[in-house]
Design an enzyme around this catalytic site. Structure first.
Site, PDB file in Angstrom:
ATOM      1  N   CYS A   1      -9.077  24.275   2.238  1.00  0.00           N
ATOM      2  CA  CYS A   1     -10.257  24.077   3.096  1.00  0.00           C
ATOM      3  C   CYS A   1     -10.431  25.281   4.042  1.00  0.00           C
ATOM      4  O   CYS A   1     -11.550  25.590   4.453  1.00  0.00           O
ATOM      5  CB  CYS A   1     -10.126  22.794   3.916  1.00  0.00           C
ATOM      6  SG  CYS A   1     -10.462  21.298   2.968  1.00  0.00           S
TER       7      CYS A   1
ATOM      8  N   ILE B   1     -10.698   8.136  -8.955  1.00  0.00           N
ATOM      9  CA  ILE B   1      -9.241   8.253  -9.051  1.00  0.00           C
ATOM     10  C   ILE B   1      -8.690   6.904  -9.523  1.00  0.00           C
ATOM     11  O   ILE B   1      -9.120   5.855  -9.047  1.00  0.00           O
ATOM     12  CB  ILE B   1      -8.612   8.610  -7.685  1.00  0.00           C
ATOM     13  CG1 ILE B   1      -9.282   9.864  -7.084  1.00  0.00           C
ATOM     14  CG2 ILE B   1      -7.108   8.829  -7.831  1.00  0.00           C
ATOM     15  CD1 ILE B   1      -8.817  10.195  -5.673  1.00  0.00           C
TER      16      ILE B   1
ATOM     17  N   ASP C   1      -8.912   1.539  -7.338  1.00  0.00           N
ATOM     18  CA  ASP C   1      -9.340   1.165  -5.986  1.00  0.00           C
ATOM     19  C   ASP C   1      -9.652  -0.318  -5.789  1.00  0.00           C
ATOM     20  O   ASP C   1     -10.318  -0.714  -4.851  1.00  0.00           O
ATOM     21  CB  ASP C   1     -10.471   2.086  -5.482  1.00  0.00           C
ATOM     22  CG  ASP C   1     -11.897   1.574  -5.662  1.00  0.00           C
ATOM     23  OD1 ASP C   1     -12.079   0.502  -6.236  1.00  0.00           O
ATOM     24  OD2 ASP C   1     -12.827   2.247  -5.217  1.00  0.00           O
TER      25      ASP C   1
ATOM     26  N   CYS D   1     -21.110  14.608   2.750  1.00  0.00           N
ATOM     27  CA  CYS D   1     -19.923  15.469   2.945  1.00  0.00           C
ATOM     28  C   CYS D   1     -19.433  16.084   1.636  1.00  0.00           C
ATOM     29  O   CYS D   1     -18.731  17.089   1.637  1.00  0.00           O
ATOM     30  CB  CYS D   1     -18.798  14.719   3.659  1.00  0.00           C
ATOM     31  SG  CYS D   1     -18.051  13.396   2.700  1.00  0.00           S
TER      32      CYS D   1
ATOM     33  N   CYS E   1     -19.098   5.476   8.872  1.00  0.00           N
ATOM     34  CA  CYS E   1     -19.589   6.138   7.656  1.00  0.00           C
ATOM     35  C   CYS E   1     -20.843   5.428   7.136  1.00  0.00           C
ATOM     36  O   CYS E   1     -20.937   4.200   7.183  1.00  0.00           O
ATOM     37  CB  CYS E   1     -18.476   6.080   6.612  1.00  0.00           C
ATOM     38  SG  CYS E   1     -18.847   6.968   5.115  1.00  0.00           S
TER      39      CYS E   1
ATOM     40  N   ARG F   1       0.829  -1.215   0.000  1.00  0.00           N
ATOM     41  CA  ARG F   1       0.000   0.000   0.000  1.00  0.00           C
ATOM     42  C   ARG F   1       0.861   1.262   0.000  1.00  0.00           C
ATOM     43  O   ARG F   1       0.471   2.299  -0.520  1.00  0.00           O
ATOM     44  CB  ARG F   1      -0.883   0.048   1.259  1.00  0.00           C
ATOM     45  CG  ARG F   1      -2.232  -0.560   1.075  1.00  0.00           C
ATOM     46  CD  ARG F   1      -3.067  -0.526   2.332  1.00  0.00           C
ATOM     47  NE  ARG F   1      -3.929  -1.680   2.346  1.00  0.00           N
ATOM     48  CZ  ARG F   1      -5.041  -1.799   1.616  1.00  0.00           C
ATOM     49  NH1 ARG F   1      -5.424  -0.821   0.845  1.00  0.00           N
ATOM     50  NH2 ARG F   1      -5.759  -2.897   1.652  1.00  0.00           N
TER      51      ARG F   1
ATOM     52  N   CYS G   1     -22.059  15.731   8.736  1.00  0.00           N
ATOM     53  CA  CYS G   1     -22.028  14.263   8.819  1.00  0.00           C
ATOM     54  C   CYS G   1     -22.924  13.769   9.958  1.00  0.00           C
ATOM     55  O   CYS G   1     -22.643  14.020  11.136  1.00  0.00           O
ATOM     56  CB  CYS G   1     -20.591  13.781   9.031  1.00  0.00           C
ATOM     57  SG  CYS G   1     -20.494  11.977   9.153  1.00  0.00           S
TER      58      CYS G   1
END
Length: 307
Positions: free
Chosen positions: A185, A166, A131, A241, A211, A60, A195
């Site tokens: 941000c 992505i 992914d 979000c 989530c 990873r 959220c």
């Protein structure tokens, strides 16, 4: 023009031609900053029942282990923001799952891009990812200057927001490398405030096990009763979000026909979803990412929202 410069221009031009929103490139190296963060996140069990997140820790973080001999990580963004959305008074599906499963759509584009590279440059080895393998997509995209990681842990772009997929090509070719962009941000906390399950437990940190997307897609057990009444009618995934993020006011509709939804998906009311049969599920979600939750999973989610 040096070869790395020439090849980089060629790859970026072809990526644009294939419909990618943008393309950025990084040197294939160990992700030093991400290593302690990922380790801590896993130690705190923020991955919930997603055990696969614990596998291939080294791969990873280091693309040269994942793809031996690799020199560059080519990061690509593909827009999925829809022109039309579901009706207001219904059970909701995350916008990324409106059309054809993105894995198939992107893999085809990446394969074509790699073919172009091999035709133009010659012997280039590499692998395509979207992914479905141990690659830290957002970290590479940020490193490649395609955006910054926002407080909701999504990649954000000043020009296009965050409604994009992505993907990467990891190849054994030296290229010109891009540099990260700055964080924009600021003092905004819109995503944290919105959220409903408190999954964004602090700025830039998301507890995956809290989530709504985790509960409605990844979790195979019963949804905890403690979350009752918090889902705001999301039956597959969640876009809260992203929907509240000010940068998404710049999102433009995609132009990928395969991402267009089945007409029923946009029109169905709550009653229609409650009465859905296995056969209709198969028709509406043929080749869709929603199949991940299966018919039984979608029924479970609807029951949870209903009762």
């Amino acid at each position: 023009m040096t070869n790395p410069e020439k090849y980089t221009k060629f790859i970026k031009d072809k990526a644009k031609e294939l419909g990618f929103l943008s393309c950025g490139i990084s040197k294939a190296v160990f992700l030093e900053e991400e290593a302690p963060r990922l380790e801590q996140w896993l130690k705190e069990n923020r991955n919930g029942k997603m055990q696969y997140m614990e596998n291939f820790f080294d791969k990873r973080l280091d693309p040269t282990i994942l793809v031996p001999g690799s020199k560059s990580v080519v990061s690509l963004l593909l827009n999925y923001f829809p022109e039309e959305k579901q009706r207001q008074d219904t059970y909701k599906i995350s916008k990324y799952a409106y059309g054809r499963d993105y894995h198939f759509v992107i893999k085809d584009k990446l394969k074509t891009l790699l073919d172009y590279i091999q035709e133009e440059i010659g012997e280039v080895s590499g692998r395509a990812f979207t992914d479905s393998a141990p690659v830290l997509d957002k970290a590479w995209a940020a490193k490649s200057g395609l955006g910054w990681i926002g407080k909701n842990s999504n990649l954000l772009s000043k020009k296009t927001g965050s409604f994009f997929f992505i993907a990467e090509l990891i190849i054994d070719l030296d290229l010109e490398y891009d540099t990260p962009v700055t964080d924009h941000c600021g003092s905004c906390t819109a995503c944290i405030d919105a959220c409903p399950t408190g999954a964004i437990y602090e700025p830039y940190r998301v507890d995956g096990s809290k989530c709504i997307s985790y509960y409605t897609i990844e979790l195979k057990d019963a949804i905890p009763q403690s979350e009752k009444g918090k889902f705001e009618d999301w039956m597959f995934g969640c876009d809260i979000c992203q929907d509240v993020c000010p940068w998404n006011r710049f999102s433009q509709p995609h132009n990928e026909p395969l991402f267009n939804p089945h007409p029923d998906l946009l029109e169905y009311s709550k009653a229609d979803w409650e009465d859905i049969t296995k056969e209709t599920f198969g028709q509406i979600f043929k080749k869709s990412a929603v199949k991940r939750t299966k018919f039984s999973g979608l029924q479970r989610n609807i029951e949870f929202l209903k009762s």
